[in-house]
Write a protein that holds these residues in place. Sequence first.
Motif, PDB file in Angstrom:
ATOM      1  N   ASP A 649      -2.578   1.020  13.506  1.00 24.39           N
ATOM      2  CA  ASP A 649      -1.464   1.642  13.127  1.00 24.39           C
ATOM      3  C   ASP A 649      -1.598   1.961  11.372  1.00 24.39           C
ATOM      4  OD1 ASP A 649      -0.536   2.676  15.364  1.00 24.39           O
ATOM      5  OD2 ASP A 649       0.836   0.888  15.489  1.00 24.39           O
ATOM      6  N   GLU A 650      -2.122   0.741  11.048  1.00 16.87           N
ATOM      7  CA  GLU A 650      -2.292   0.757   9.500  1.00 16.87           C
ATOM      8  C   GLU A 650      -3.374  -0.259   9.303  1.00 16.87           C
ATOM      9  OE1 GLU A 650       1.294   0.207   6.815  1.00 16.87           O
ATOM     10  OE2 GLU A 650       0.429  -1.850   6.765  1.00 16.87           O
ATOM     11  N   THR A 674      -2.490   4.480   6.280  1.00 16.25           N
ATOM     12  CA  THR A 674      -1.938   4.607   7.916  1.00 16.25           C
ATOM     13  C   THR A 674      -2.660   5.989   8.571  1.00 16.25           C
ATOM     14  OG1 THR A 674      -0.269   6.267   7.167  1.00 16.25           O
ATOM     15  CG2 THR A 674       0.294   4.005   7.508  1.00 16.25           C
ATOM     16  N   SER A 675      -3.772   6.430   7.801  1.00 17.17           N
ATOM     17  CA  SER A 675      -4.606   7.437   8.291  1.00 17.17           C
ATOM     18  C   SER A 675      -5.911   7.405   7.540  1.00 17.17           C
ATOM     19  CB  SER A 675      -4.030   8.986   8.357  1.00 17.17           C
ATOM     20  OG  SER A 675      -3.749   9.257   6.755  1.00 17.17           O
TER      21      SER A 675
END
Length: 814
Positions: A649-650, A674-675
């Motif tokens: 997720d991170e 996070t992306s």
Amino acid sequence: MTVLNVRDFGAVGDGSTDDTAAIQDALDAAGDGDEVYVPATEDAYLVTGSAAIVSVGPSMDNVRLYGDGEGSRIKYGGGNGGRNVFLVSVDPRGDGLDGFVMEHLTLDGGREHVEGDPNVAAAVQVRSPDAEAEGAVDISIRNVRGTNCYGNGIDVRSAGTTVTDCTADDNRQHGFGMHTAGDPFQDPPVRFERCLAYGNGFGGGYYGIDLSAGKAVAEDCVIRDNEGAGATKCSDGAERIVYRRCRLENNAGLSFQNTSGRDATVVFDRIVAAGNGGCMRLTENGVYRIPADSELVVADNGPDVRGGLFLTDESVLEAEDATLWVNGQTDGPGVRPSSDGPASRVGTYYHADNEDGALSSDRNISFGTVANDLKTDIDDVPTADQVGAWTDTETDTSDGDETTDDGADDSPFEAWTPRWDADADDWGVVAGDEYEGGHALRYDHDGTDAARRAISWDAVGTPSDVEVVDKVRVPSFETDGDLGYHARVHLRSSSDGGEERGYWIELEDAEDAFRLAKYSADGMATLARFGSPAEDTFFYRRFRAEGERLRVKAWEATEPEPDAWDVDLTDSDHADGWVGLGSFDPGAFQTDVLGVATGGETVRLETEDSSDDETTTTTDPEVVSLEAREVTPDAATLAGDLRDLGGADEVRVRFELRAAGAAAWTTVGGEALTSPAEFTHTASGLDAETAYEFRALADGPDASVTGEPVSFATLAEPVENGGPAVDRFDVTDSSGRKWTRFDVDWAVTDADGDLDAVVSTLERNGRTVAAESTAVSGDAASYTHVLRVRGAVDAVRLCVNDTSNATATREHEV
């Protein structure tokens, strides 16, 4: 097609060797479809003799005589013995001359070497045809400068000739001349398109453009600052003369006149006549037309007691559905109708600030509307910087009395435009399961001729900092002759006066390599070769331009993208331009994927996601070291790209930095993402002129992953700008009875190599009354400015500046 280089025939181009025979031998050796090439030279190709010095005859159908532009200079060196001089003689007599092209040359008439007073002494003369040549004359003269001639710059005496993007300047007689009356045929009419005539006619009663007799069209032309009798004229034997979107500006003498041309029809379609010494003089029994919904603007001319527009003899002005503007006329009215011919009619007449009012009388003329209003220009009429040799300007060709269909379609399919030698038929769409999405773009030229063909992707615009990723396949390599140069992807591409410009990469079988190359003012240059392409195999190519930095990598589509670039270099020739695809080889290639990112962004390739509905697989993240940006003597911005979070997720990212050769890394920066995204950190406190390397890191669930190290070097401490210098400032007073004229011959240098601009001005009582400027670059430049003004001046000033705005100034008191 064979390219015949005049140097291979013995031409030297040093300004002293007689190259006449070598150039003629190259032309005589050319057959149908061949090209004769005159490379740029530091001086000139000297030619001598009389009459037809360099001769192009009827046997040279489909021959192209061309150079590299302004630097490909052919100059006359004497030997005429008082006889006529045609520096280049183009002769369609006999069976005609079909498909002959002359372009990208400077033709210097060398008037200082002309002996006696020859009747004709032109840089180019297209000779009169024979009757049997009708329908077999197609002559194109493009991007040619005719200068310094004892006679005319470019002189045309055959229908079927088109003169495009040409300049005629500093010629003793007419800049451009045309005379086809008495020839066996008149169609298609002679055409002058996007031409510039200036500084001509100082030998007496001559003009910028002389459309004497026959049929002619002058379209999108600028005629300015010519001496002699005026801007332009027609004369005895004129049949139909059309001026469309032309600017007649600051010429001595009349704006226009017809000298004894009975039964002529002259069309003025969106014309600006401003700042000239005299009126537009409509004479004889000519019919002068302003087409429906068109306009003629006459502004600030004179002094001329005949007014701005003068109708005399039996002339007729047909403008019943058009608009006429006349304002600022000195010593006369706006319109002086003195014709004894049938009644003239003007739909709308606007006038303002004419010294003797709007109208001297209403003799044989009527108006639909007369009103006081002011206009001095028309938006779609080009200016001098938009026309002439080696410019790249598109103009509006819609509406008007006549239309021209050149077969080109600016938008043959949505969001793409053919460029250079291409047309829409060179591209199509093919289907197949092997293509992502089931389709690919296919290039395949219907023919065997190699040429520079391209299409631009218009949705992207003309970016500077840009990256392109494509997936491309060449089904079969061609290796014969000049073939084997396939599948180009272009960045920062453009045209400059018909010359291709820009960076590109290609699959080149001839050298078993990918190639990075460019087209520039100096020709084509290879910047790097790398990798091993193969036919019938898909490859990805990532091509990035950022500032002056170019980077390229290529890899087989079945393999993962490598972290390292195959090529990383700097080049400053091109700052921006269109993005697209192209090829030199006519053979096929297929583009399956094309992605573009601008403004420093990165094109991300889509990868397949292998997951099921119940299980989520966590893997290591993927991180790539990008580059060092905004490098200074003591700082640099490090960049990385987190391309995959590996199911997390991170992910925390950071950099490691060290001096080149050091054993230990120093961790700098750090943030959580996070992306997938790019990330940066500015490292400061670095040593000037020192080599460093860094790598990007990302923390996975089990271990940290790193990108490949990337090297950079800090810049040197800046040195004080030395500023430019004026090395030559020679002022020649060439004033005449009506004009004050000074020729300013200058040369400037800058030790730092950052010249920017040179401006010459005429001053009166501390105020600038005339100016001429030239953009310069590098460490040295020279030119001659010609400045004219009505009235006295008290000083001539020259100023040069560099890109740091340091200046040097010289002044000559008058």
